[in-house]
Design a protein around this motif. Sequence first.
Motif, PDB file in Angstrom:
ATOM      1  N   LEU A  61       0.817  -1.215   0.000  1.00  0.00           N
ATOM      2  CA  LEU A  61       0.000   0.000   0.000  1.00  0.00           C
ATOM      3  C   LEU A  61       0.849   1.262   0.000  1.00  0.00           C
ATOM      4  O   LEU A  61       0.467   2.264  -0.602  1.00  0.00           O
ATOM      5  CB  LEU A  61      -0.928  -0.004   1.214  1.00  0.00           C
ATOM      6  N   ALA A  62       1.997   1.221   0.657  1.00  0.00           N
ATOM      7  CA  ALA A  62       2.838   2.412   0.703  1.00  0.00           C
ATOM      8  C   ALA A  62       3.374   2.739  -0.692  1.00  0.00           C
ATOM      9  O   ALA A  62       3.413   3.903  -1.094  1.00  0.00           O
ATOM     10  CB  ALA A  62       3.986   2.200   1.681  1.00  0.00           C
TER      11      ALA A  62
ATOM     12  N   LEU B 220      -7.115  -3.247   5.419  1.00  0.00           N
ATOM     13  CA  LEU B 220      -5.783  -3.245   4.805  1.00  0.00           C
ATOM     14  C   LEU B 220      -4.951  -2.078   5.320  1.00  0.00           C
ATOM     15  O   LEU B 220      -3.770  -2.230   5.661  1.00  0.00           O
ATOM     16  CB  LEU B 220      -5.903  -3.117   3.284  1.00  0.00           C
ATOM     17  N   LEU B 221      -5.563  -0.897   5.382  1.00  0.00           N
ATOM     18  CA  LEU B 221      -4.824   0.279   5.837  1.00  0.00           C
ATOM     19  C   LEU B 221      -4.399   0.121   7.289  1.00  0.00           C
ATOM     20  O   LEU B 221      -3.316   0.538   7.688  1.00  0.00           O
ATOM     21  CB  LEU B 221      -5.683   1.530   5.660  1.00  0.00           C
TER      22      LEU B 221
ATOM     23  N   ALA C 124      -3.606  -2.580   8.678  1.00  0.00           N
ATOM     24  CA  ALA C 124      -2.605  -3.641   8.824  1.00  0.00           C
ATOM     25  C   ALA C 124      -1.198  -3.170   8.490  1.00  0.00           C
ATOM     26  O   ALA C 124      -0.231  -3.881   8.736  1.00  0.00           O
ATOM     27  CB  ALA C 124      -2.975  -4.816   7.927  1.00  0.00           C
ATOM     28  N   ILE C 125      -1.075  -1.973   7.917  1.00  0.00           N
ATOM     29  CA  ILE C 125       0.264  -1.504   7.540  1.00  0.00           C
ATOM     30  C   ILE C 125       1.064  -1.196   8.787  1.00  0.00           C
ATOM     31  O   ILE C 125       0.593  -0.482   9.671  1.00  0.00           O
ATOM     32  CB  ILE C 125       0.169  -0.217   6.699  1.00  0.00           C
ATOM     33  N   PRO C 126       2.285  -1.718   8.883  1.00  0.00           N
ATOM     34  CA  PRO C 126       3.113  -1.399  10.049  1.00  0.00           C
ATOM     35  C   PRO C 126       3.310   0.110  10.159  1.00  0.00           C
ATOM     36  O   PRO C 126       3.426   0.812   9.158  1.00  0.00           O
ATOM     37  CB  PRO C 126       4.435  -2.098   9.749  1.00  0.00           C
ATOM     38  N   ASP C 127       3.339   0.574  11.391  1.00  0.00           N
ATOM     39  CA  ASP C 127       3.384   1.996  11.655  1.00  0.00           C
ATOM     40  C   ASP C 127       4.828   2.451  11.703  1.00  0.00           C
ATOM     41  O   ASP C 127       5.494   2.377  12.732  1.00  0.00           O
ATOM     42  CB  ASP C 127       2.671   2.246  12.987  1.00  0.00           C
ATOM     43  N   LEU C 128       5.339   2.940  10.576  1.00  0.00           N
ATOM     44  CA  LEU C 128       6.741   3.301  10.498  1.00  0.00           C
ATOM     45  C   LEU C 128       7.024   4.619  11.203  1.00  0.00           C
ATOM     46  O   LEU C 128       8.129   4.881  11.650  1.00  0.00           O
ATOM     47  CB  LEU C 128       7.145   3.397   9.020  1.00  0.00           C
TER      48      LEU C 128
ATOM     49  N   VAL D 190      -0.244  -8.864   3.923  1.00  0.00           N
ATOM     50  CA  VAL D 190      -0.185  -7.790   4.921  1.00  0.00           C
ATOM     51  C   VAL D 190      -1.081  -8.027   6.129  1.00  0.00           C
ATOM     52  O   VAL D 190      -0.665  -7.822   7.266  1.00  0.00           O
ATOM     53  CB  VAL D 190      -0.555  -6.408   4.344  1.00  0.00           C
TER      54      VAL D 190
ATOM     55  N   ALA E 213       0.391  -8.599  10.064  1.00  0.00           N
ATOM     56  CA  ALA E 213       0.075  -7.851  11.277  1.00  0.00           C
ATOM     57  C   ALA E 213      -0.320  -8.799  12.397  1.00  0.00           C
ATOM     58  O   ALA E 213       0.075  -8.618  13.554  1.00  0.00           O
ATOM     59  CB  ALA E 213      -1.045  -6.859  10.989  1.00  0.00           C
TER      60      ALA E 213
ATOM     61  N   GLY F 189       9.247  -1.597   8.591  1.00  0.00           N
ATOM     62  CA  GLY F 189       7.945  -1.452   9.236  1.00  0.00           C
ATOM     63  C   GLY F 189       7.752  -2.486  10.335  1.00  0.00           C
ATOM     64  O   GLY F 189       7.302  -2.162  11.444  1.00  0.00           O
TER      65      GLY F 189
ATOM     66  N   ALA G  54       9.920  -1.542  13.267  1.00  0.00           N
ATOM     67  CA  ALA G  54       9.386  -0.403  14.015  1.00  0.00           C
ATOM     68  C   ALA G  54       8.243  -0.834  14.932  1.00  0.00           C
ATOM     69  O   ALA G  54       8.072  -0.321  16.030  1.00  0.00           O
ATOM     70  CB  ALA G  54       8.912   0.678  13.047  1.00  0.00           C
ATOM     71  N   GLU G  55       7.464  -1.804  14.480  1.00  0.00           N
ATOM     72  CA  GLU G  55       6.323  -2.275  15.248  1.00  0.00           C
ATOM     73  C   GLU G  55       6.736  -3.154  16.417  1.00  0.00           C
ATOM     74  O   GLU G  55       6.047  -3.225  17.416  1.00  0.00           O
ATOM     75  CB  GLU G  55       5.442  -3.141  14.340  1.00  0.00           C
TER      76      GLU G  55
ATOM     77  N   PRO H 238       8.681   4.309   0.952  1.00  0.00           N
ATOM     78  CA  PRO H 238       7.510   5.166   0.783  1.00  0.00           C
ATOM     79  C   PRO H 238       6.647   5.105   2.047  1.00  0.00           C
ATOM     80  O   PRO H 238       6.485   4.047   2.638  1.00  0.00           O
ATOM     81  CB  PRO H 238       6.762   4.532  -0.403  1.00  0.00           C
TER      82      PRO H 238
ATOM     83  N   ILE I 275       2.950   6.312   4.028  1.00  0.00           N
ATOM     84  CA  ILE I 275       1.593   6.720   3.708  1.00  0.00           C
ATOM     85  C   ILE I 275       1.270   8.069   4.332  1.00  0.00           C
ATOM     86  O   ILE I 275       0.511   8.854   3.793  1.00  0.00           O
ATOM     87  CB  ILE I 275       0.616   5.613   4.137  1.00  0.00           C
TER      88      ILE I 275
END
Lengths: 338, 326, 303
Positions: A226-227, A265-266, A268-272, B191, B195, B220, B223-224, B263, B265
């Motif tokens: 997604l990113a 989905l959004l 589930a994205i790891p929080d960078l 994904v 998680a 990512g 970081a988690e 990249p 978000i």
Amino acid sequence: MSPPDAPLVAARGLARHFDVSRPLLNRLLDGAPRQVLRAVDGVDFEIRKGETLSLVGESGCGKSTVARLVVGLYRPTRGSVVFDGTDMAALASRAAAERVRRRFQMIFQDPYASLNPRWRVGRIVAEPIVAHALMSDPAAIRARVDELLLQVGLSPADRDKFPHEFSGGQRQRISIARALSSNPEFLVCDEPTSALDVSVQAQILNLMKDLQRALGLTYLFISHNLAVVHYISDRVGVMYLGRLVETGDVKTIFARPQHPYTRMLLDAIPDLEMSGRPRTPVAGEVPNPIDPPPGCAFHPRCPLATDRCRREVPLARVAPTGATVACHAVEEGRLPPR
Amino acid sequence: MDANGTKLLEVRNLRVEFPSRRGTLVAVDDVSFDIAPGEVLGVVGESGAGKSMTGAAIIGLLEPPGRIAGGEILLDGQRIDNLPYEKMRRVRGRQIGAIFQDPLTALNPLYTIGRQLVETIVTHLDMGERAARDRAIQLLQDVGIPAAERRIDHYPHQFSGGMRQRVVIALALSANPRLIVADEPTTALDVSIQAQIITLIKRLCREHGTAVMLVTHDMGVIAETADRVAVMYAGRIAEIGPVRDVVRRARHPYTEGLMGSIPKIGETVGRLTQIDGAMPRLDAIPRGCAFNPRCARAFGRCRIDRPDPMDVDGARVACWLYGEGR
Amino acid sequence: MDALNRALDSDIFHSFRRSPAVVVSAIVTVLFFAGAILAPWIAPQNPFDLAQVDLMDASLPPFWLPDGQPHFPLGTDTQGRDVFSTILFGSRISLLVGVLSVAFAMVLGIALGLVAGYAGGAVDAVIMRIADVQLSFPAILIALLIDGVARLVIPRELHHEIAIYVLILAIGFSGWVQYARTVRGSCMVEKGKEYVQAARVIGRHPAAIMLQHVLPNVLGPVLVIATIHLAIAIISEATLSFLGVGVPPTEPSLGTLIRIGNNFLFSGEWWITVFPGAALVVMVLAVNLLGDWLRDALNPKLR
């Protein structure tokens, strides 16, 4: 001639089913039924000139099959692909198909498999030129290959090397040079960076953006990341089990996602950014696409599912955000705020 | 390191070599780090950086002809890098568990998952078959497998990818090890499943007090999950420190470039930061700092001397920008 | 020069140098080929030129036995022909039939395998079922059958002249299945790879994709089969000639020589059959060892 704001590429009710039944003899002996995998089951989208549409989804959602349908590697079971006003399936002669064909190209996922290991780079890059007889003078072809190699950040001296002498990122550049050599307007990119390391991914994504600007290219971009999709796209389509569940502008989709699956989905994205954003735990897995759930395919994982969702397939409608969403909850206004 | 400074795992000047026909390749070069009990150390880097090799050296599963050519690995103050094969096999499983990228290769397709779990438990813990089976069911419930009493008698192919990875985690935890080495545990997964698995690993480590060495290319995931992170480049540690520091204000130019090339978000950028070039191959590592040909801030010394990690408020960074006289 | 240096530094050459048995096999194979090709110039006599053969020299034993003569190192047969020379000329026929029948089997097998693998569906099913049926007969039986049919169809007076071509065809035809199966398998693997899909997107003609993209990438295993098949083809030729349905005795192969010599085995002139037999065994063994090594060297899993 098509009107100025007509889409360059459109998919209309595109579907592709695969027969995954066991061999005839086994079926007769065990009485097993025919099995059909509906990899893509009625997908509609339009891509305007100079725009990037990304299709995103988890494995088995059919996004790569859509890419292969669009370039003609698969024949659609139903529906059609329309390129610049021409229905690709209706092209009668081989010559007519070839004229349209040279206007689009494809970039593949695996840079180690997408180049013939026994060909030199110069021959690989020149293949579309030779195949479509765009040039005949060897010196002219050579000059064009050199120009292409420079354009993708390689050197003309690389022409005489074999693919195995290059790193993954460089091979992807060769792939891009080959795709560009017939001067196409439209590129289908199937996970072009998912086999690459992040720093190399950044190089390739930047290159693709630069080329788009310089050559006015139109992209159909397939990805599970997604990113990456957020970075590269103008519009995004989210796929789940062979259907588009939500399509819209990249900003709308990421800022105000409607479909519960897009939201999931959004989340589930790891929080960078390490902002400490709370994450909703995601439940369940993608069901077997051979035997999808009835009604809305997402209902077993959906917190908002009702009886109607379990029975009736939701149709795509334009939501208040402007995105096109296929969800009963959105249509009925049952969607919780985010 | 935790408050009283105890260390569960100590890696000192580890060097892993691959003898080849064209000379010896050094895959891991002078790598040192510690893991405290219950701590999650992330090891991140691009392919060929030596991160997986470091993990394999710790669990004693280096693929020949690779071998530990120098340094030492201590678990609870005991050296484990020079143990004979049989003894190391007992350490692995009992004290150190392993999770790999592909859950299919970690499970034997011919046996039920129950049999594999029970076998591991009986081998390493003083337990009878029945008690071991009860523990196996308990473990499967722990890792979130529904209807564990029934699923225990299923074969690996009857599980989906995500569920299989849960089984592998249960297997790694089955003897209650003090350390788990997880090599790209989420890379092969979607994904949403990724998680779930990250959340699971984090929860289990908290509950069981298990330390984790998490090897991945995915910043990512680090970081988690991680408390501290080591960034590897061309076989050496470029930077190691608390995860917040490394992610938010990277000090090594490589880490900085790496973070910029991902990249994100949350922000809309016209162009990603890019590090030109590629990581050097093991047979062509440049003199001085291995990163110098790609580094925008390289100066004279970087091309001559190889920097060792030095203390830079709380982290350790192998970069001459932080050397004396700068 | 650069290419030569690269070849000398390659993994294949390295694995070649490390194994003495393979080096010896290679030398033996090269010697046989050289001897066969150069036979008319290096053989002490042309055993089939009646002007050079003298009946007075008949049935001489090898040179180290009493009555042996140094210019007939391996003795002579009952018509006074030098056994060493007949072996050189015999290997010529044996290798000629072997190489040409392998080439024939290879071309046929690769073509059918490529078509079956690339086209799939009914075409594939028909070709592979024919292959299955053929595989259920022993290869030598197929060769005998083809030979028999050819003898019936072809006028008698031509028999001697074209016997060798019939033999090549018969042995070649009995061996195509292996190539077809291997090529079909590799072709189906390659077909799924992205470089072939890329060529399809570019719009290349299927025949061009098969010949330019797929073929060069499936030749590795074919080379291995061809080497091992060469040994088998030489043996098949010897067997057929020994049975008397092979090449005519006017230009004997090693198999024919063994058959002829066999008649004198019990009358004491053992060298007439033992030396050609030994030559056949050494030649086949050397080629086989080379084939085995090549299979291992080209298989990345075993390296």
